[in-house]
Design a protein around this motif. Structure first.
Motif, PDB file in Angstrom:
ATOM      1  N   SER A 139     -44.829 -20.150  35.762  1.00 49.49           N
ATOM      2  CA  SER A 139     -44.116 -20.205  34.480  1.00 49.49           C
ATOM      3  C   SER A 139     -42.595 -20.266  34.638  1.00 49.49           C
ATOM      4  CB  SER A 139     -44.497 -19.002  33.611  1.00 49.49           C
ATOM      5  OG  SER A 139     -44.213 -17.795  34.301  1.00 49.49           O
ATOM      6  N   SER A 143     -41.757 -21.973  31.126  1.00 52.72           N
ATOM      7  CA  SER A 143     -42.397 -21.090  30.142  1.00 52.72           C
ATOM      8  C   SER A 143     -42.501 -21.700  28.747  1.00 52.72           C
ATOM      9  CB  SER A 143     -41.678 -19.746  30.082  1.00 52.72           C
ATOM     10  OG  SER A 143     -40.306 -19.949  29.814  1.00 52.72           O
ATOM     11  N   ASN A 144     -41.530 -22.497  28.359  1.00 53.72           N
ATOM     12  CA  ASN A 144     -41.590 -23.097  27.019  1.00 53.72           C
ATOM     13  C   ASN A 144     -41.930 -24.587  27.079  1.00 53.72           C
ATOM     14  OD1 ASN A 144     -40.840 -20.682  25.673  1.00 53.72           O
ATOM     15  ND2 ASN A 144     -38.724 -21.015  26.350  1.00 53.72           N
ATOM     16  N   LYS A 145     -42.455 -24.994  28.206  1.00 54.83           N
ATOM     17  CA  LYS A 145     -42.758 -26.414  28.402  1.00 54.83           C
ATOM     18  C   LYS A 145     -44.270 -26.641  28.400  1.00 54.83           C
ATOM     19  CE  LYS A 145     -38.384 -27.383  29.266  1.00 54.83           C
ATOM     20  NZ  LYS A 145     -37.585 -28.258  28.383  1.00 54.83           N
ATOM     21  N   GLN A 146     -44.658 -27.819  27.945  1.00 56.98           N
ATOM     22  CA  GLN A 146     -46.066 -28.215  28.032  1.00 56.98           C
ATOM     23  C   GLN A 146     -46.181 -29.316  29.086  1.00 56.98           C
ATOM     24  OE1 GLN A 146     -47.891 -29.935  24.545  1.00 56.98           O
ATOM     25  NE2 GLN A 146     -49.946 -29.546  25.324  1.00 56.98           N
TER      26      GLN A 146
END
Length: 544
Positions: A139, A143-146
């Protein structure tokens, strides 16, 4: 006729074929039942001796030699039987890639990244150089990525996010992480430089290099270039992304990397290749390396798919017409021009021709929803929506199709010839027996208890259905036991089924003590009992 046409249309709903995973030798360790449950699969490892697959109920299984814990089971024990990877329970795989160690990089349908296996060069991205025996969620900086696509080189990893950003980590001796240095990268790092404001749409990795295609169709490359695999016209390594200028004006849609060669597919269905060519993997008709993109002449038809894998020197392509070509290393030979195969998909090229026999991508084993004519007919049995005839038996309806009954059965050919009724009452046979008979005409099989099969044997004898008669006898033989042996013997005698009679008689003799104590024996017909005792004494059944 409309019924037949409708059944035929249902039979040709789709022509999708299920991938034959059995072409990869490692799958010979799985049973036929296990193979039929596979939905996705990836074969990897230095000898193609490791596999990960998912089943129809989203369970993940692994199998093989387990080098460096690459099966993710928490140990380094090899396994000849599939073991479930419980640590990823509930996760659905979107994409997966593998390195040479091997290490695994997996993205879920929710965009999470998990890695495990060989980690001497930090290629797992977890900040350590300890081999990962179980999947680790990565992560850091993601962490905020797809993540929507993953790619592995021999010892480095690359991922693409839904917003078009690329992150890399791991071995960096030739600049393959794209950071501008040659220091190994222990955690995911965004690849920037001239990719900073670009939207990347697809990625690929060679042994020690990386490729990224942006939304404008341009190709950016970095990493090792000793064989010209970056397509820049030289053999110097590239520590940061650089555009392939020779493809100016050409819109690239896909890129694929072999061990040290590169293939791209344009929006016009043309293939270009460059890099190492010692096995003819560029398909140019010779074995000379090429440091510039070179057109590959496959055939006049448009190419819709290219395939290569960083662990092999093999190339493959599929045309719009469905032809599959291969070139490069082919079971020890060098094929220097595209060769037409008998395969229907590029995956089979790597299963049968590549060394090692791996998968170049995560196989998606789509369920085969193509129905044969026979399968369609089976589905239509007792279907009130398409039927034009119904039988009333014991107060219940059985739905059928006149045209099919006429085709399948001599009795119905004559009885339905001038019969315009849409209801036929049947009192000679019971509902289970008559339903089984009609179902047999649709399916060529029966599913009955031995006792019910006796009733169907009666019907088969009456209608002169000899094949059905044999099926009934087979069912009776398989279901015979001490309790029903005499009843089945009686039926065999009654319906003149001589082979079955002999079988039931031998069974009774072999289990004589128990059979003679059953109620069936006590209630046995006098003539049958007389014949039974006479025949039994002739074979010595009553000798001490």
């Amino acid at each position: 006729i409309s019924v037949v046409l409708r059944l035929y249309l249902q039979a040709t709903l789709s022509s999708l074929k299920m991938l034959d995973v059995g072409k990869w030798p490692i799958f010979s360790l799985c049973s036929e039942e296990e193979l039929q449950l596979i939905r996705q699969a990836c074969v990897f490892g230095s000898a193609g001796n490791e596999v990960l697959y998912t089943t129809v109920n989203d369970e993940i299984f692994v199998l093989g030699t387990n080098c460096c814990g690459c099966l993710g089971l928490g140990d380094v024990q090899s396994t000849i039987e599939p073991r479930r990877l419980d640590s990823l329970s509930g996760k659905k795989i979107a994409c997966l890639s593998y390195g040479s160690g091997p290490h695994i990089v997996l993205a879920t349908t929710e965009g999470e990244v998990f890695t495990w296996g060989h980690n001497a060069y930090s290629q797992l991205g977890n900040g350590t150089t300890n081999h990962g025996l179980v999947p680790c969620h990565i992560s850091t900086n993601l962490s905020n990525k797809q993540v929507i696509e993953v790619a592995c080189g021999s010892y480095h990893s690359l991922v693409l996010t839904s917003d078009g950003e690329v992150f890399a980590w791991g071995y960096n001796n030739s600049g393959q992480v794209g950071s501008g240095s040659t220091v190994n990268q222990p955690i995911p790092r965004r690849v920037t430089g001239c990719l900073q404001n670009k939207v990347v749409v697809t990625i690929a990795c060679g042994q020690m290099c990386c490729m990224a295609v942006v939304d404008s169709g341009e190709v950016y490359v970095w990493g090792y270039n000793g064989n010209g695999q970056l397509g820049l016209g030289n053999s110097g390594n590239q520590p940061t992304p650089c555009r392939v200028a020779a493809l100016q004006g050409i819109r690239v849609q896909r890129v694929a990397c072999g061990y040290a060669h590169t293939l791209v597919l344009t929006d016009e269905g043309q293939v270009y290749a460059w890099g190492a060519n010692s096995y003819g993997q560029l398909g140019t008709g010779n074995k000379s390396n090429q440091s510039y993109p070179t057109p590959v002449t496959v055939e006049k038809d448009r190419i819709i798919e290219i395939a290569a894998c960083h662990s092999t020197h093999t190339s493959a392509a599929k045309t719009q017409g469905g032809h599959v070509y291969m070139w490069g290393q082919c079971r020890g030979q060098s094929v220097i021009l595209p060769h037409l195969t008998h395969f229907s998909c590029t995956d089979d090229v790597f299963a049968c021709f590549a060394t090692p026999a791996v998968t170049w991508r995560l196989l998606s084993v789509e369920p085969d929803d193509h129905l044969t004519v026979a399968e369609s007919l089976k589905r239509e049995f007792d279907n009130p929506n398409t039927a034009d005839l119904k039988f009333l038996v014991d107060g219940k309806y059985i739905y059928a199709h006149k045209v099919l009954l006429k085709i399948r059965c001599e009795h119905f050919r004559s009885s339905l010839e001038d019969n315009e009724d849409d209801i036929v009452e049947m009192s000679e046979f019971s509902y289970p027996v008559y339903r089984a008979f009609l179902e047999y005409l649709y399916t060529d099989s029966i599913s009955l208890s031995p006792e019910e099969a006796v009733g169907l044997l009666d019907l088969a004898t009456f209608y002169r259905e000899n094949r059905l008669k044999k099926l009934c006898q087979q069912t009776i033989k398989q279901g015979i036991c001490e309790e029903n042996a005499i009843a089945l013997l009686s039926a065999a005698v009654k319906y003149d089924a001589q082979d079955l009679e002999e079988f039931c008689f031998r069974f009774c003799i072999n289990h004589l003590t128990v059979v003679t104590q059953t109620s069936g024996f006590a209630e046995m017909d006098h003539d049958l009992l007389k014949n039974f005792i006479s025949k039994a004494s002739r074979v010595g059944a009553f000798k001490n």
